[in-house]
Design a protein around this motif. Structure first.
Motif, PDB file in Angstrom:
ATOM      1  N   SER A  44       0.831  -1.194   0.000  1.00 54.99           N
ATOM      2  CA  SER A  44       0.000   0.000   0.000  1.00 54.99           C
ATOM      3  C   SER A  44       0.875   1.257   0.000  1.00 54.99           C
ATOM      4  O   SER A  44       1.778   1.392   0.835  1.00 54.99           O
ATOM      5  CB  SER A  44      -0.898   0.020   1.239  1.00 54.99           C
ATOM      6  OG  SER A  44      -1.586   1.240   1.323  1.00 54.99           O
ATOM      7  N   PRO A  45       0.617   2.195  -0.914  1.00 50.94           N
ATOM      8  CA  PRO A  45       1.460   3.402  -0.973  1.00 50.94           C
ATOM      9  C   PRO A  45       1.334   4.291   0.267  1.00 50.94           C
ATOM     10  O   PRO A  45       2.207   5.111   0.529  1.00 50.94           O
ATOM     11  CB  PRO A  45       0.971   4.133  -2.222  1.00 50.94           C
ATOM     12  CG  PRO A  45      -0.307   3.503  -2.602  1.00 50.94           C
ATOM     13  CD  PRO A  45      -0.368   2.153  -1.977  1.00 50.94           C
ATOM     14  N   VAL A  46       0.296   4.102   1.047  1.00 49.75           N
ATOM     15  CA  VAL A  46       0.099   4.903   2.258  1.00 49.75           C
ATOM     16  C   VAL A  46       1.181   4.597   3.299  1.00 49.75           C
ATOM     17  O   VAL A  46       1.520   5.436   4.120  1.00 49.75           O
ATOM     18  CB  VAL A  46      -1.307   4.631   2.844  1.00 49.75           C
ATOM     19  CG1 VAL A  46      -1.497   5.303   4.178  1.00 49.75           C
ATOM     20  CG2 VAL A  46      -2.363   5.094   1.868  1.00 49.75           C
ATOM     21  N   ARG A  47       1.738   3.412   3.237  1.00 49.15           N
ATOM     22  CA  ARG A  47       2.734   3.000   4.221  1.00 49.15           C
ATOM     23  C   ARG A  47       4.135   3.540   3.933  1.00 49.15           C
ATOM     24  O   ARG A  47       5.042   3.391   4.745  1.00 49.15           O
ATOM     25  CB  ARG A  47       2.764   1.481   4.334  1.00 49.15           C
ATOM     26  CG  ARG A  47       1.490   0.949   4.978  1.00 49.15           C
ATOM     27  CD  ARG A  47       1.453  -0.544   4.976  1.00 49.15           C
ATOM     28  NE  ARG A  47       2.410  -1.143   5.878  1.00 49.15           N
ATOM     29  CZ  ARG A  47       2.116  -1.625   7.085  1.00 49.15           C
ATOM     30  NH1 ARG A  47       0.886  -1.538   7.535  1.00 49.15           N
ATOM     31  NH2 ARG A  47       3.034  -2.185   7.818  1.00 49.15           N
ATOM     32  N   LEU A  48       4.324   4.164   2.787  1.00 56.36           N
ATOM     33  CA  LEU A  48       5.619   4.768   2.466  1.00 56.36           C
ATOM     34  C   LEU A  48       5.810   6.048   3.261  1.00 56.36           C
ATOM     35  O   LEU A  48       4.858   6.777   3.533  1.00 56.36           O
ATOM     36  CB  LEU A  48       5.712   5.088   0.975  1.00 56.36           C
ATOM     37  CG  LEU A  48       5.863   3.926   0.015  1.00 56.36           C
ATOM     38  CD1 LEU A  48       5.870   4.437  -1.409  1.00 56.36           C
ATOM     39  CD2 LEU A  48       7.126   3.156   0.304  1.00 56.36           C
ATOM     40  N   HIS A  49       7.038   6.328   3.610  1.00 57.17           N
ATOM     41  CA  HIS A  49       7.354   7.567   4.312  1.00 57.17           C
ATOM     42  C   HIS A  49       8.570   8.188   3.646  1.00 57.17           C
ATOM     43  O   HIS A  49       9.569   7.507   3.411  1.00 57.17           O
ATOM     44  CB  HIS A  49       7.659   7.267   5.779  1.00 57.17           C
ATOM     45  CG  HIS A  49       7.620   8.488   6.636  1.00 57.17           C
ATOM     46  ND1 HIS A  49       8.680   9.334   6.755  1.00 57.17           N
ATOM     47  CD2 HIS A  49       6.634   9.018   7.392  1.00 57.17           C
ATOM     48  CE1 HIS A  49       8.360  10.334   7.571  1.00 57.17           C
ATOM     49  NE2 HIS A  49       7.123  10.164   7.972  1.00 57.17           N
TER      50      HIS A  49
END
Length: 89
Positions: A44-49
């Motif tokens: 999920s791209p939301v988990r990238l920081h």
């Protein structure tokens, strides 16, 4: 400076996001949320920081340059970033 394991984890997540991007888009368009649940969480791209490419610092990230504000300041002062000069008035 961030630990190597933290930086490696972020690189691994980015690779997974890129790998599953097409599949995620297809499943979302089809509305198949049960199949989306079966994909890896790190896809999920939301988990990238955003992290500094050189030091791995998570805060003070400058998107335009891909580095943290601290690293940016050091490199700018050393003249390693083209077109960036110290302001004075």
């Amino acid at each position: 400076m961030a630990r190597e394991s933290v930086k490696a984890r972020e690189r691994k997540r980015a690779k997974l996001v890129a790998q599953y991007a097409k599949k995620r888009a297809e499943l979302k368009a089809a509305g198949d949320y049960q199949a989306l649940d079966k994909l890896p969480r790190n896809a999920s791209p939301v988990r990238l920081h955003n992290r500094c490419k050189l030091t791995g610092r998570p805060r003070g990230y400058m998107r335009k340059f891909g580095i943290s504000r601290v690293t940016f300041r050091e490199m700018a002062a050393a003249g390693k970033i083209p077109g960036v000069t110290k302001a004075s008035w």
